[in-house]
Write a protein that holds these residues in place. Sequence first.
Motif, PDB file in Angstrom:
ATOM      1  N   GLN A   5       0.836  -1.207   0.000  1.00  0.00           N
ATOM      2  CA  GLN A   5       0.000   0.000   0.000  1.00  0.00           C
ATOM      3  C   GLN A   5       0.872   1.259   0.000  1.00  0.00           C
ATOM      4  O   GLN A   5       0.589   2.226  -0.711  1.00  0.00           O
ATOM      5  CB  GLN A   5      -0.916   0.018   1.222  1.00  0.00           C
ATOM      6  CG  GLN A   5      -2.059  -0.971   1.161  1.00  0.00           C
ATOM      7  CD  GLN A   5      -2.921  -0.885   2.411  1.00  0.00           C
ATOM      8  OE1 GLN A   5      -3.419   0.192   2.750  1.00  0.00           O
ATOM      9  NE2 GLN A   5      -3.074  -2.002   3.103  1.00  0.00           N
ATOM     10  N   GLU A   8       2.344   1.783  -3.398  1.00  0.00           N
ATOM     11  CA  GLU A   8       1.297   2.261  -4.313  1.00  0.00           C
ATOM     12  C   GLU A   8       1.033   3.759  -4.113  1.00  0.00           C
ATOM     13  O   GLU A   8       0.907   4.504  -5.080  1.00  0.00           O
ATOM     14  CB  GLU A   8       0.004   1.460  -4.129  1.00  0.00           C
ATOM     15  CG  GLU A   8       0.092   0.064  -4.711  1.00  0.00           C
ATOM     16  CD  GLU A   8      -1.088  -0.831  -4.333  1.00  0.00           C
ATOM     17  OE1 GLU A   8      -1.983  -0.407  -3.557  1.00  0.00           O
ATOM     18  OE2 GLU A   8      -1.094  -1.992  -4.810  1.00  0.00           O
ATOM     19  N   ILE A   9       0.962   4.196  -2.862  1.00  0.00           N
ATOM     20  CA  ILE A   9       0.726   5.618  -2.577  1.00  0.00           C
ATOM     21  C   ILE A   9       1.894   6.465  -3.095  1.00  0.00           C
ATOM     22  O   ILE A   9       1.692   7.477  -3.777  1.00  0.00           O
ATOM     23  CB  ILE A   9       0.509   5.865  -1.064  1.00  0.00           C
ATOM     24  CG1 ILE A   9      -0.826   5.249  -0.613  1.00  0.00           C
ATOM     25  CG2 ILE A   9       0.552   7.357  -0.737  1.00  0.00           C
ATOM     26  CD1 ILE A   9      -1.016   5.201   0.903  1.00  0.00           C
ATOM     27  N   SER A  11       4.083   5.747  -5.380  1.00  0.00           N
ATOM     28  CA  SER A  11       4.121   5.697  -6.846  1.00  0.00           C
ATOM     29  C   SER A  11       3.042   6.591  -7.453  1.00  0.00           C
ATOM     30  O   SER A  11       3.293   7.311  -8.416  1.00  0.00           O
ATOM     31  CB  SER A  11       3.945   4.256  -7.339  1.00  0.00           C
ATOM     32  OG  SER A  11       5.024   3.466  -6.906  1.00  0.00           O
ATOM     33  N   ARG A  12       1.857   6.551  -6.872  1.00  0.00           N
ATOM     34  CA  ARG A  12       0.740   7.361  -7.353  1.00  0.00           C
ATOM     35  C   ARG A  12       1.067   8.859  -7.279  1.00  0.00           C
ATOM     36  O   ARG A  12       0.628   9.640  -8.105  1.00  0.00           O
ATOM     37  CB  ARG A  12      -0.508   7.031  -6.521  1.00  0.00           C
ATOM     38  CG  ARG A  12      -1.779   7.600  -7.053  1.00  0.00           C
ATOM     39  CD  ARG A  12      -3.044   7.014  -6.432  1.00  0.00           C
ATOM     40  NE  ARG A  12      -3.090   7.033  -4.971  1.00  0.00           N
ATOM     41  CZ  ARG A  12      -3.149   5.932  -4.210  1.00  0.00           C
ATOM     42  NH1 ARG A  12      -3.145   4.732  -4.749  1.00  0.00           N
ATOM     43  NH2 ARG A  12      -3.206   6.036  -2.899  1.00  0.00           N
ATOM     44  N   HIS A  13       1.884   9.231  -6.299  1.00  0.00           N
ATOM     45  CA  HIS A  13       2.261  10.637  -6.121  1.00  0.00           C
ATOM     46  C   HIS A  13       3.599  10.961  -6.785  1.00  0.00           C
ATOM     47  O   HIS A  13       4.160  12.034  -6.546  1.00  0.00           O
ATOM     48  CB  HIS A  13       2.282  10.986  -4.628  1.00  0.00           C
ATOM     49  CG  HIS A  13       0.905  11.111  -4.050  1.00  0.00           C
ATOM     50  ND1 HIS A  13       0.255  12.312  -3.953  1.00  0.00           N
ATOM     51  CD2 HIS A  13       0.042  10.168  -3.597  1.00  0.00           C
ATOM     52  CE1 HIS A  13      -0.948  12.107  -3.438  1.00  0.00           C
ATOM     53  NE2 HIS A  13      -1.103  10.807  -3.223  1.00  0.00           N
ATOM     54  N   ASN A  14       4.110  10.028  -7.590  1.00  0.00           N
ATOM     55  CA  ASN A  14       5.363  10.245  -8.329  1.00  0.00           C
ATOM     56  C   ASN A  14       6.511  10.641  -7.407  1.00  0.00           C
ATOM     57  O   ASN A  14       7.300  11.522  -7.705  1.00  0.00           O
ATOM     58  CB  ASN A  14       5.149  11.313  -9.422  1.00  0.00           C
ATOM     59  CG  ASN A  14       6.238  11.267 -10.465  1.00  0.00           C
ATOM     60  OD1 ASN A  14       6.824  10.219 -10.722  1.00  0.00           O
ATOM     61  ND2 ASN A  14       6.532  12.408 -11.053  1.00  0.00           N
ATOM     62  N   LYS A  58      -1.066   7.802   4.880  1.00  0.00           N
ATOM     63  CA  LYS A  58      -2.456   7.919   4.413  1.00  0.00           C
ATOM     64  C   LYS A  58      -3.068   9.250   4.859  1.00  0.00           C
ATOM     65  O   LYS A  58      -3.787   9.904   4.097  1.00  0.00           O
ATOM     66  CB  LYS A  58      -3.299   6.751   4.924  1.00  0.00           C
ATOM     67  CG  LYS A  58      -3.051   5.464   4.173  1.00  0.00           C
ATOM     68  CD  LYS A  58      -3.936   4.344   4.720  1.00  0.00           C
ATOM     69  CE  LYS A  58      -3.840   3.093   3.863  1.00  0.00           C
ATOM     70  NZ  LYS A  58      -4.665   1.988   4.393  1.00  0.00           N
ATOM     71  N   GLU A  61      -1.589  11.971   2.769  1.00  0.00           N
ATOM     72  CA  GLU A  61      -2.177  11.929   1.426  1.00  0.00           C
ATOM     73  C   GLU A  61      -3.564  12.574   1.446  1.00  0.00           C
ATOM     74  O   GLU A  61      -3.885  13.399   0.591  1.00  0.00           O
ATOM     75  CB  GLU A  61      -2.265  10.488   0.929  1.00  0.00           C
ATOM     76  CG  GLU A  61      -2.833  10.396  -0.484  1.00  0.00           C
ATOM     77  CD  GLU A  61      -3.004   8.979  -0.988  1.00  0.00           C
ATOM     78  OE1 GLU A  61      -2.822   8.790  -2.198  1.00  0.00           O
ATOM     79  OE2 GLU A  61      -3.335   8.072  -0.199  1.00  0.00           O
ATOM     80  N   ASP A  67       2.481  15.596  -0.897  1.00  0.00           N
ATOM     81  CA  ASP A  67       3.232  16.156  -2.024  1.00  0.00           C
ATOM     82  C   ASP A  67       4.249  17.211  -1.587  1.00  0.00           C
ATOM     83  O   ASP A  67       5.244  17.415  -2.279  1.00  0.00           O
ATOM     84  CB  ASP A  67       2.272  16.735  -3.069  1.00  0.00           C
ATOM     85  CG  ASP A  67       1.477  15.639  -3.774  1.00  0.00           C
ATOM     86  OD1 ASP A  67       2.016  14.517  -3.928  1.00  0.00           O
ATOM     87  OD2 ASP A  67       0.327  15.896  -4.163  1.00  0.00           O
TER      88      ASP A  67
END
Length: 176
Positions: A5, A8-9, A11-14, A58, A61, A67
Amino acid sequence: GFSKQMVEILSRHNVAFSSFDIFSDEEVRQGLKTFSNWPTYPQLYVAGELIGGLDIIKELEASGELDTVCPKAQKLEDRLKSLINKAPVMLFMKGNKQMAKCGFSKQIIEIMNNTGVDYETFDILEDEEVRQGLKSFSNWPTYPQLYVKGELVGGLDIVKELKESGELLPVLKGEN
């Protein structure tokens, strides 16, 4: 599951990150729990500082703060531009100045070394993303690739032609 998880987080936020498998070293696994005063994994660190575990990530995020906390992965195009402009004369090759790892790279190094012009090299064998990305970016399918002041000069054939015509030195000095 928690580590997956977290990945994934991020990666999703580059987010630019690397990881360490805590199952590979029990001493590190136990020592990090003590060092961080955080009893569970995964643990996210930014610039050597513990940010927290999955629950904290989490929350960050959800609030939009993730970010600002985590460094972004540099976009490939920006990275390529940065590498191309790392030095006034930049050679992308297999190997480096000291040790060419293919015949074409060896030939271009010999030519470059005989010009007396300072240049930097980048070993494309060390970075597959750059190796493939630069082909598209430059619209030049092969290596080596020579750049002067951020502009593609060409590969070995072009460099040989420039040498034979006496134009190589002025090109390398940016006089063309």
